[in-house]
Design a protein around this motif. Structure first.
Motif, PDB file in Angstrom:
ATOM      1  N   LYS A 145      37.106 -20.713  38.382  1.00 51.42           N
ATOM      2  CA  LYS A 145      38.361 -20.441  37.669  1.00 51.42           C
ATOM      3  C   LYS A 145      39.307 -21.639  37.813  1.00 51.42           C
ATOM      4  CE  LYS A 145      37.348 -16.509  36.123  1.00 51.42           C
ATOM      5  NZ  LYS A 145      37.242 -16.310  34.669  1.00 51.42           N
ATOM      6  N   GLY A 152      31.881 -22.703  34.081  1.00 51.61           N
ATOM      7  CA  GLY A 152      31.265 -21.519  33.494  1.00 51.61           C
ATOM      8  C   GLY A 152      30.108 -21.011  34.331  1.00 51.61           C
ATOM      9  N   LYS A 184      26.989 -14.204  35.927  1.00 53.40           N
ATOM     10  CA  LYS A 184      27.706 -13.670  34.757  1.00 53.40           C
ATOM     11  C   LYS A 184      28.377 -12.346  35.101  1.00 53.40           C
ATOM     12  CE  LYS A 184      25.520 -15.748  30.733  1.00 53.40           C
ATOM     13  NZ  LYS A 184      24.404 -15.673  29.778  1.00 53.40           N
ATOM     14  N   LYS A 238      42.754 -14.713  34.130  1.00 47.01           N
ATOM     15  CA  LYS A 238      42.247 -14.997  32.787  1.00 47.01           C
ATOM     16  C   LYS A 238      43.405 -15.039  31.778  1.00 47.01           C
ATOM     17  CE  LYS A 238      38.417 -13.956  29.760  1.00 47.01           C
ATOM     18  NZ  LYS A 238      37.158 -13.240  29.608  1.00 47.01           N
ATOM     19  N   TYR A 280      40.092 -26.416  28.271  1.00 51.39           N
ATOM     20  CA  TYR A 280      39.831 -25.473  29.367  1.00 51.39           C
ATOM     21  C   TYR A 280      40.308 -26.014  30.711  1.00 51.39           C
ATOM     22  CZ  TYR A 280      35.931 -28.567  30.440  1.00 51.39           C
ATOM     23  OH  TYR A 280      35.178 -29.664  30.766  1.00 51.39           O
TER      24      TYR A 280
END
Length: 641
Positions: free
Chosen positions: A461, A466, A482, A496, A529
DNA sequence: CTTCTCACG
DNA sequence: ACGTACGTGAGAAGT
């Protein structure tokens, strides 16, 4: 008097070089005139090189200038010239220097005007350039050097003085390395360019100031950065004691080790262990399978891959999952010993001043996130898993090393910025954040593996990573990662949300984000990102800098040795070291938007390396203070277990 | 000079 | 809609 004329941005400018006492009278008149006008005068120096603290260092010229006139004082030729420069430096009320710490330290050491006297009246145009746009040229910015900035903001036709001088060095049979020290002082181009640099610097500052104001960057920030810069310059001037005998033995031992393993590698046809093409060819020839390629398409043979082939884990212990490949083993061992020997050992041994101290460059405002860097040698990057290199760096006689770091500062800053209530509660309750996360996701029976994956997701984060990268990084299956990321987003919805909001704002704001300190950070268009990472990393840096200033205000400046991202390394007299560490920890601890930033003060022995030793016996055998205080070594072992 | 590697937070 | 690991400094080899 030597006199040069030149054009800058369409104006005729002059560069004057006094040759004797009579010429100095004209210089003094000019200085008095500048004082009367109350403007900012640009200052620069030319020296024998960049190693300000080396025994053979020489200050050659000191330059003063405004927008249209420059004076180059050849201080190398006489005491009188040096005195005139000192007089002007002391008299002028307001100065600008591009990359001030360099010249301030040169002047402090070689012209006898102390940093404490000159520093407060200097404005560093490099700071304004960084506040405007921190990117290097390779990153799509203008860069932070005087030349590219002058070309962009003063005169696109201004000569490249560095390049021009390099050509002149070659013409005089010198190189880039020797030219600065040995070029004939009376070379026209040398004197002209020395003068032009202050004229350019003088014109650059007001433009950059205006640009920074136009962008809306906080005005307080420039002042903050100047104070941080001066404090870092003090640390650079203090330097750190090196155990010279130890470092000599260390270099010898590492060189021996490197050549021993290089010899082993040569049996497999590898004549140079750093030649990746040779290593990969030899490994393939032995029947090993390589799977990863570098960006340019060559076989990748980095440490992780070689450790796997050598059947070693991250701690270099046998994994017993395969037959070790002897070439891979020889190559990693030789490379590590070689790197440690040259990059750290030799750099420490050969970079000392006459008192056996190392003065690394402490670049207080460097990265595009404003993070600091330390170079020559890079003391922020010394091996931390092994104490051997840090053992060479010592507190002063009668002192002990103190180290105070923040606990999980980037995660805490993120929790605060994102206003993530669950995470903030865990931090306020003093919970271990990664334990807490693992428990939220997997329940009270979470395993060590779960903690590792949860911790990895947290870093993901912060870095903007990813599932795939995280899976590769932790070795956990992609599906599991995931799921963990999805679970993380459920338990910490604020992270998020914040990340998306930041990216939205960045796109709307010309691809830039803002930090709470009022700093603008440009992003790469194809890497929006990274917005969260930039703000978090930069804010954590601002936190440490604020802590440094707080320490200065609390009277601890003379104890400070180095900043290391989330840590302050200091020293204190033996008798009061424990107390000093606690006090420094107290000053550094702060509340950041409702989130406590806790510190962890530690006291070592005489050497920095002693903080990285795990066993009491290692401490008493390798550190003079612990040798004299064996009971403290036993206590330290227990505390570290 | 560029690429690759490796040391840190 | 999806997915992207962040930031440094430095030596050695090869172009």
């Amino acid at each position: 008097m030597r006199n040069f004329r030149h054009r800058v941005a369409g104006d005729e400018v002059s560069v004057q070089v006094p040759e004797d006492s009579r010429d100095l009278d004209a210089f003094r008149l000019w200085v008095h005139d500048q004082v009367a006008r109350g403007g900012i005068v640009a200052v620069d120096t030319e020296t024998s090189g960049l190693d300000t603290f080396s025994p053979t260092y020489r200050l050659r010229t000191v330059q003063f200038g405004n927008a249209v006139a420059a004076w180059v004082l050849p201080v190398e030729i006489s005491r009188e010239m040096l005195e005139a420069a000192r007089w002007a430096l002391r008299l002028l009320p307001s100065l600008t220097i591009h990359n001030a710490p360099f010249d301030l330290l040169v002047i402090d050491r070689h012209a006898g005007v102390p940093l404490e006297e000159l520093g407060p009246k200097v404005t560093d145009s490099r700071i304004y350039a960084h506040l405007r746009d921190p990117r290097q040229q390779q990153e799509g910015g203008i860069g932070l050097g005087l030349k590219p900035l002058s070309a962009a903001f003063v005169d696109c036709n201004s000569p490249d003085t560095q390049e021009g001088l390099t050509a002149e060095f070659h013409a005089q049979g010198l190189t880039k390395a020797t030219g600065w020290g040995r070029i004939n002082l009376w070379t026209d181009v040398y004197l002209l360019y020395a003068g032009l640099d202050v004229i350019l610097g003088s014109r650059l500052l007001p433009v950059l100031r205006h640009e920074v104001a136009k962008l809306g960057v906080s005005r307080r920030l420039a002042d903050f950065e100047h104070r941080v810069m001066l404090l870092c310059a003090r640390m650079e001037r203090r330097g750190m004691r090196v155990d010279v005998d130890y470092v000599r033995r260390l270099v010898g031992r590492l060189e021996e080790e490197a050549s021993l393993h290089a010899k082993r590698a040569s049996k497999y046809g590898v004549t140079s262990v750093n030649a990746t093409a040779q290593v990969s060819a030899a490994l393939l020839g032995m029947g090993e399978q390589l799977t990863e390629r570098t960006p340019s398409g060559a076989w990748k043979v980095d440490k992780a891959i070689l450790l796997d082939l050598a059947d070693l884990d991250g701690q270099w212990q046998p994994r017993e999952t395969r037959t070790p490949n002897p070439l891979a083993d020889a190559v990693i061992r030789s490379k590590r010993a070689g790197k440690w020997g040259t990059s750290y050992g030799v750099a420490l041994r050969d970079g000392l001043d006459v008192n056996g101290r190392i003065h690394c460059k402490v670049n207080s405002l460097q990265a595009r996130t404003a993070r600091m860097s330390i170079s020559s040698p890079p003391l922020q990057q010394l091996p931390s898993g092994d104490w051997a290199i840090r053992r060479a760096l010592m507190a002063d006689a009668g002192h002990r090393i103190v180290s105070v770091d923040y606990s999980a500062v980037e995660m805490r800053v993120l929790a605060a910025l994102a206003d993530e209530t669950t995470m903030k509660r865990a931090i306020s309750e003093g919970r271990d954040l990664h334990d807490f996360t693992a428990e939220l996701i997997w329940g009270p029976d979470f395993t060590k593996h779960h903690r590792k994956v949860g911790k990895g997701v947290g870093f993901g984060k912060v870095y903007g990573g990813g599932a795939l990268t995280l899976s590769r990084q932790t070795g956990a299956p992609l599906a599991e990662v995931k799921n963990a990321i999805a679970a993380y987003d459920r338990v910490y919805p604020g992270i998020k949300r914040y990340s998306r909001q930041l990216q939205r704002e960045a796109r709307a704001d010309g691809y830039a984000v803002w930090t709470p300190s009022g700093r603008r950070l440009p992003l790469d268009r194809d890497r929006v990102y990274s917005a969260t990472n930039y703000v978090v990393q930069s804010t954590a840096r601002d936190v440490l800098c604020q802590a440094l200033l707080d320490l200065q205000d609390a009277g601890w400046a003379d104890h400070l040795l180095l900043p290391v991202h989330d840590e302050v390394v200091a020293q204190a007299p033996e008798s009061e070291a424990e107390e000093v560490a606690r006090e420094i920890g107290k000053v550094m601890a702060m509340d950041f938007i409702g989130v406590p930033l806790d510190t962890d003060p530690e006291v070592g022995g005489r050497s920095w390396g002693s903080l990285y030793m795990k066993k009491a016996a290692t401490m008493t055998e390798n550190d003079a203070w612990y040798a004299a205080n064996p009971e403290a070594a036993r206590a330290a072992e227990l505390a570290r277990a």
